[in-house]
Structures are given as C-alpha cells and as structure tokens.
Design an enzyme around this catalytic site. Structure first.
Site, mmCIF file in Angstrom:
data_model
loop_
_atom_site.group_PDB
_atom_site.id
_atom_site.type_symbol
_atom_site.label_atom_id
_atom_site.label_comp_id
_atom_site.label_asym_id
_atom_site.label_seq_id
_atom_site.Cartn_x
_atom_site.Cartn_y
_atom_site.Cartn_z
ATOM 1 N N GLU A 170 0.854 -1.195 0.000
ATOM 2 C CA GLU A 170 0.000 0.000 0.000
ATOM 3 C C GLU A 170 0.884 1.236 0.000
ATOM 4 O O GLU A 170 1.821 1.349 0.791
ATOM 5 C CB GLU A 170 -0.893 -0.014 1.231
ATOM 6 C CG GLU A 170 -1.722 1.224 1.455
ATOM 7 C CD GLU A 170 -2.452 1.193 2.798
ATOM 8 O OE1 GLU A 170 -3.046 2.230 3.162
ATOM 9 O OE2 GLU A 170 -2.419 0.152 3.488
ATOM 10 N N GLU A 175 -3.044 11.254 2.371
ATOM 11 C CA GLU A 175 -4.102 11.171 3.375
ATOM 12 C C GLU A 175 -4.177 12.543 4.017
ATOM 13 O O GLU A 175 -3.162 13.056 4.510
ATOM 14 C CB GLU A 175 -3.781 10.100 4.411
ATOM 15 C CG GLU A 175 -3.781 8.706 3.840
ATOM 16 C CD GLU A 175 -3.715 7.660 4.931
ATOM 17 O OE1 GLU A 175 -4.772 7.092 5.259
ATOM 18 O OE2 GLU A 175 -2.614 7.418 5.462
#
Length: 339
Positions: A170, A175
């Site tokens: 990932e 974010e």
C-alpha cells in the site's frame, strides 16, 4: 492509515451475507491522463467503481439495491470525482463513507506502473475538518479483482492493514484533511506488512505553518499535488512531494528516502518493486471512531484538539464534508505538471 482495519471490519460485519454485486451497473466516467515528456498527455477512457461493500444501500422497506452511486455520496463531472461522507436519504443523514477504484475500459482495474514516474492530482480539501480523511492511495490489488465477479464488481481489496486477511503493498500517496496531511509507504513481505509505515507529515516534521487554511499550502482553496517516485538502476531511491497553487510551485512538501530495511519485498525497495509491477488507484473518504484520526492531525501530528475529530462531532458540525479529486495524471517525471 492505522485505523483503516477497524473501519473496514465494521463495514464488513454490517454487510455480512450480502451477495457480491455483478457488473451490470453504469460506472461514473472519470477521464484521466497518461503522460510522457515527449508526447504530452493522452486521455484515458477510465471510470470509477465502488468497492463491493459500498454497493448496497438500505431501502425504506429493508430491500437492498445495488450500485447506487449517488446514495453512496459518489458523483463525477468531467474529470472531477466528488465524494461525500454523509448523505441525506428520506430526510435522514446517513454515513456513506465511500471507497472507489479506477477502472479501465476493459472492465479491469487500471494498473499504474509508477516506478521512476510521477502522479499528479488536483484536490479540494476545504470542507474536510479535523478527524476526516480524504485518501488518495495505491493498493497492489489484482487487475481482475481476484477472479469471481471481478474488478467490475469492486472486488479484491487489500492493503497493509490486512483487512479480513487480505494483505498487500500500500502506498498512501495522500491522506489529508484541511488541517494535516501525510504520505506513507507500507511495504509487505507476503502477509507481513509494515502497517505503521514510514510516512512524512509536514506538521510532525516541524512545519507548523505549511498546510492549512491560509497557510503556505492554503487548504481553503484547490491545489495540485505531485508525487515523484524516483528510481536509480530500477530501484526506488526516494519519494518526493511538491504542490502547485494559483500558478505558484510550492516545494518543501517532503522527501522519503529510507523506509526500514530494504529488500526485494521490504523497505523503500520493496514498495518500489510493487510500484513497478503496477498498483491500483483507490480514493475514499472516512473518519476514525477509534483514534479520531489523531495519528494524522492531532498532538504532534497536527493542530487538531482532542475530541475535535469524533465522528459525532463531524456529523453534527460538518454534515456536508466532502473531497474532490480531479485532473488525475501520471507518467514520466516532469510530464504531468502541464497535463
């Protein structure tokens, strides 16, 4: 994305027993661009597909319908994707918290080969308060969704938090909310993943005036995020972030040049090898009942006060919270800025 597992587990438990959706839905179109320094940017015939666990909405009489993108807070216009966390249905405000994947014209997930490449996206985080996360990230999912109903049904999700045992590399490209941001590689060696990752957060690094409303990167307005995955001899050597806003390039967004012990499947080398094999673009909006997103935006990680990021606080004070991702471009380093 340290609380992603608890969120996904909750969704999975609520939706246990629901059959997998088939691929008869109309996918919202989201054109993207693949770029080269020699030939410019070529538009791709791409769309978005909801994760299989997001496809079901509860009808007024308990019946279930599939692939209601509007009811799940997802819409597109031109090259822009908008995702709302909360949606009002029949006068009731419900948490939609959608997650979507980039789908190609062949009904498979688009595999982005980003080793020694860059990825750019225009973003609008102006309505995301403390505790929200508008995530733009990469997962080493199978292009066909792992078989069965396939990618066209939104199947095959995995990440470094190993939701329901589904572990894979990932790369959290972005974010963020309006108060804080982080980029974090999470390499995996089989089912052994670096769930904490080795991220870069400007606030945590001491740049307290870099990201936020009215600051260097002014999150009250849209801006462009460019992430470069620089390689040497086929090995990832660093991940670098820059921003462009109102025609002004902003450097100092951070560089990651180490990530634990390097091997073919660990550290920066490991995540670089995953980028070279191709990763799927995922986009989501969510909040964090367990940690209130403090790992992203509170304490030493951001300016948010304790308790500000609770889901109940967000729902009552910011029911219209949403994120917009647009003008997605990827390709040769230096090719996407003018896409």
């Amino acid at each position: 994305m340290s609380s992603k597992l608890s969120f996904i587990s909750l969704v999975a438990s609520l939706l246990a027993g629901i059959p997998v959706a088939r691929s008869s839905e109309a996918y919202p179109s989201l054109p993207t661009w693949k770029c080269t320094t020699s030939g410019g940017c070529l538009q791709q015939n791409t769309s978005v597909v909801l994760d299989q666990d997001s496809k079901y909405t509860q009808g007024a009489a308990g019946s279930r319908t599939t692939a209601d993108y509007t009811a799940m807070g997802v819409s597109t216009s031109g090259d822009a994707l908008t995702m709302y966390h909360y949606v009002t249905t029949n006068g009731t405000l419900n948490a939609a918290s959608p997650r979507v994947y980039l789908l190609g014209a062949d009904s498979k997930y688009v595999l982005m080969d980003l080793l020694n490449q860059e990825l750019s996206v225009d973003v609008d985080y102006s309505t995301l308060p403390c505790g929200e996360n508008g995530a733009f990230y990469l997962s080493e999912m199978a292009a066909d969704g792992g078989g069965g109903a396939g990618a066209a049904a939104g199947t095959g999700y995995c990440d470094a938090q190993c939701p329901q045992g589904a572990c894979c590399n990932e790369m959290d490209v972005l974010e963020a909310n309006s108060e804080a941001t982080a980029m974090t590689p999470h390499p995996c060696d089989g089912d052994s993943c670096d769930s904490g990752g080795c991220g870069y957060n400007p606030y945590a690094s001491g740049q307290h005036s870099f990201w936020g409303p009215g600051l260097t990167v002014d999150t009250s307005q849209p801006f462009t995020v460019t992430t470069q995955f620089t390689a040497s001899g086929g090995t990832l050597t660093q991940i670098t972030r820059s921003y462009t806003q109102n025609g002004r390039q902003i450097v100092g967004g951070g560089t990651i040049s180490t990530c634990g012990t390097d091997s073919s499947s660990t550290g920066l080398t490991g995540i670089g090898n995953a980028l070279g094999r191709g990763m799927v673009l995922a986009m989501s909006i969510w909040n964090d009942a367990t940690q209130e997103m403090a790992w992203l935006d509170a304490g030493t990680n951001g300016p948010c006060a304790s308790g500000a990021g609770t889901p109940s606080n967000i729902e009552s004070q910011h029911p219209d919270t949403h994120v917009v991702f647009s003008n997605i471009r990827w390709g040769d380093i230096g090719s996407t800025a003018t896409g």
